[in-house]
Design a protein around this motif. Structure first.
Motif, short mmCIF file in Angstrom:
data_model
loop_
_atom_site.label_atom_id
_atom_site.label_comp_id
_atom_site.label_asym_id
_atom_site.label_seq_id
_atom_site.Cartn_x
_atom_site.Cartn_y
_atom_site.Cartn_z
N SER A 65 1.13 -0.86 -0.25
CA SER A 65 -0.16 -0.03 -0.10
C SER A 65 0.72 1.35 0.01
O SER A 65 0.80 2.72 -1.18
CB SER A 65 -0.83 -0.01 1.35
OG SER A 65 -1.41 -1.38 1.48
N ILE A 66 2.37 1.63 0.40
CA ILE A 66 2.66 2.43 0.95
C ILE A 66 3.56 2.84 -0.26
O ILE A 66 3.74 3.30 -1.25
CB ILE A 66 3.38 2.43 2.09
CG1 ILE A 66 3.26 2.08 3.57
CG2 ILE A 66 5.19 3.31 2.21
CD1 ILE A 66 3.96 1.52 4.53
N VAL A 67 4.27 1.67 -1.04
CA VAL A 67 4.37 1.45 -2.52
C VAL A 67 3.33 2.29 -3.33
O VAL A 67 4.12 3.15 -4.59
CB VAL A 67 5.32 0.24 -2.83
CG1 VAL A 67 6.30 0.43 -4.51
CG2 VAL A 67 6.50 0.06 -1.89
N PHE A 68 2.41 1.58 -3.83
CA PHE A 68 1.14 1.65 -4.27
C PHE A 68 0.85 3.76 -4.35
O PHE A 68 0.81 4.22 -4.96
CB PHE A 68 -0.36 0.83 -3.62
CG PHE A 68 -1.41 1.30 -4.95
CD1 PHE A 68 -1.34 0.94 -6.24
CD2 PHE A 68 -2.37 2.02 -4.28
CE1 PHE A 68 -2.43 1.31 -7.36
CE2 PHE A 68 -3.31 2.97 -4.72
CZ PHE A 68 -3.75 2.40 -6.43
N ILE A 69 0.73 4.17 -3.65
CA ILE A 69 0.59 5.67 -2.19
C ILE A 69 1.61 6.16 -3.25
O ILE A 69 1.40 7.40 -3.82
CB ILE A 69 0.11 5.69 -1.23
CG1 ILE A 69 -1.29 4.83 -1.11
CG2 ILE A 69 -0.42 7.19 -0.94
CD1 ILE A 69 -1.88 4.84 1.08
N LEU A 77 1.51 8.76 -5.95
CA LEU A 77 2.08 10.77 -5.83
C LEU A 77 3.12 10.59 -6.61
O LEU A 77 3.06 12.71 -6.90
CB LEU A 77 2.77 10.88 -3.76
CG LEU A 77 1.85 10.33 -3.28
CD1 LEU A 77 2.00 10.54 -1.96
CD2 LEU A 77 0.35 11.87 -3.06
N ILE A 78 3.67 10.36 -7.33
CA ILE A 78 5.02 10.50 -8.19
C ILE A 78 4.35 11.41 -9.51
O ILE A 78 4.59 11.78 -10.18
CB ILE A 78 6.40 9.56 -8.23
CG1 ILE A 78 6.78 9.40 -7.01
CG2 ILE A 78 7.48 10.35 -8.63
CD1 ILE A 78 8.08 8.58 -6.41
N ASP A 79 3.35 9.81 -9.66
CA ASP A 79 3.06 10.32 -11.53
C ASP A 79 1.41 9.55 -11.02
O ASP A 79 1.41 8.31 -11.36
CB ASP A 79 3.59 9.52 -12.26
CG ASP A 79 3.16 9.67 -13.56
OD1 ASP A 79 2.08 10.19 -13.46
OD2 ASP A 79 3.85 9.37 -14.64
N LYS A 80 0.33 10.59 -11.24
CA LYS A 80 -1.33 9.98 -10.75
C LYS A 80 -1.07 9.06 -11.80
O LYS A 80 -2.47 8.16 -12.05
CB LYS A 80 -1.43 11.17 -10.24
CG LYS A 80 -2.03 12.18 -11.68
CD LYS A 80 -3.05 13.16 -11.52
CE LYS A 80 -2.56 14.22 -12.41
NZ LYS A 80 -3.56 15.21 -12.55
N HIS A 81 -0.70 9.35 -13.51
CA HIS A 81 -1.08 8.56 -14.72
C HIS A 81 -1.03 7.57 -14.56
O HIS A 81 -1.43 6.32 -15.04
CB HIS A 81 -0.85 9.53 -15.70
CG HIS A 81 -1.05 11.33 -15.81
ND1 HIS A 81 -0.78 12.23 -15.39
CD2 HIS A 81 -2.25 12.07 -16.41
CE1 HIS A 81 -0.79 12.90 -15.75
NE2 HIS A 81 -2.01 12.62 -16.21
N LEU A 82 0.23 6.85 -13.92
CA LEU A 82 0.07 5.21 -13.55
C LEU A 82 -0.79 4.23 -13.09
O LEU A 82 -0.76 3.29 -13.34
CB LEU A 82 1.07 5.57 -12.40
CG LEU A 82 2.94 5.57 -12.66
CD1 LEU A 82 3.48 5.87 -11.21
CD2 LEU A 82 3.58 4.62 -14.17
#
Length: 347
Positions: free
Chosen positions: A200-204, A208-213
């Motif tokens: 979950s941490i990695v997902f968020i 946050l770095i690139d919402k388009h992912l």
């Protein structure tokens, strides 16, 4: 490598270059018929909102970047170019795909074959590839260089971001690399965190770095499969043999991606689970380690290199041939058509 690419494309740009461009701005083409490919939407999902039409090479002035990231990409490009120069073409393209995330050289027929049988995850660098890379490093640091476990883990922690960029920087490789880095970080502090929290941490963090992912198919597949495997951990522990464990993992991985498979490709291959059970160990224990070993072929005598290449090519071409025959005579896909979000949620 720059000279070779410039011959094929007058607009070749080095990674991370700083450019001044003169051109005509326009909106990308959008779909004009139902179910037609919508190029504008496709670009929008990657954070690209318009096109710039450049007519002449002189309208494009670029200077290579001197940043650290640009140098890392240069190292990656040199590895890819060195494979093209020194290895058999068939081995070079598999090394580029499985170690550096550069699948352009692979035949379209091979990529479509892997897609049809749910094997595309083998071509996208992910947890499997990162795990093998870590195992090789760990063995080398502990056995060859006689390092302590703590020093080996520290070095691996520092090398993982570098490897993620060298491997192409796709979401699946960052997911695996960042989860491993967090695991190592907590082990240094003698703490622990549930793997679902790590995921979950990695997902968020990535969003946050690139919402388009969130629109990236590889991102969706990677996190969904990992999520399913984590939730199934207790079921895996009840396995009575390694074969049963492998069967369960293959089953969960395939079943987790069924909604996405149907949404994007409109079909599902029921026999894909069995094929995965056979092909994944082959790639895990033979193909990917062989590709890492091929990095050392440049410094070995030509006779050793030729014997190595001949043995691998004989085996690999045989496996691909058998997969093609399976696809030709035993392909029984379930054609679902596109499914909606409600059906996927119920599933």
């Amino acid at each position: 490598p720059d000279e070779l690419k410039e011959k094929s494309s007058p607009f070749f740009l080095p990674e991370r270059a700083n450019c001044i461009v003169t051109g005509r701005r326009q909106l990308p083409k959008e779909a004009t018929n139902p179910y037609q490919f919508d190029y504008r939407k496709y670009l929008y999902n990657q954070g690209i909102y318009s096109e710039l039409i450049v007519q002449d090479r002189e309208e494009l002035i670029c200077k290579p970047s001197s940043s650290l990231l640009a140098k890392v990409y240069q190292i990656r490009a040199s590895f890819i170019h060195k494979a093209e120069e020194n290895l058999h073409p068939s081995i070079a393209k598999w090394q580029q795909a499985l170690l550096f995330g550069h699948t352009d050289s692979l035949e379209t027929s091979v990529k479509e074959l892997f897609q049809r049988w749910g094997l595309s995850h083998l071509l996208a660098i992910s947890g499997l590839h990162v795990g093998i890379f870590l195992a090789i490093l760990y063995f080398a640091f502990i056995r060859t260089f006689q390092m302590t476990r703590e020093k080996a883990q520290c070095l691996i922690f520092l090398l993982l971001p570098f490897y993620a960029f060298i491997a192409g920087g796709e979401p699946s490789v960052w997911r695996a690399s960042l989860m491993t880095m967090l695991l190592l970080l907590f082990s240094f502090k003698h703490g622990s965190l549930h793997r679902l929290d790590l995921l979950s941490i990695v997902f968020i963090a990535l969003l946050l770095i690139d919402k388009h992912l969130i629109f990236h198919i590889g991102f969706q597949f990677s996190f969904l499969v990992t999520f399913g495997l984590i939730l199934s951990a207790q079921w895996f522990q009840q396995s009575h043999s390694k074969f049963q464990l492998a069967l369960k993992i293959s089953f969960i991985a395939q079943m987790m991606i069924v909604p996405l498979q149907m949404y994007y490709f409109y079909y599902f291959q029921p026999l894909g689970m069995i094929v995965n059970l056979l092909i994944v160990p082959y790639f895990s224990f033979i193909v990917i380690p062989t590709m890492f070993a091929s990095l050392l072929l440049y410094v070995l005598p030509s006779l050793v290199q030729k014997v190595f290449e001949s043995l691998f090519l004989w085996l690999h071409q045989f496996v691909l041939f058998m997969l093609e025959q399976l696809d030709r005579y035993f392909s029984l896909p379930f054609m679902s058509g596109e499914i909606n979000l409600l059906l996927a949620s119920i599933y």
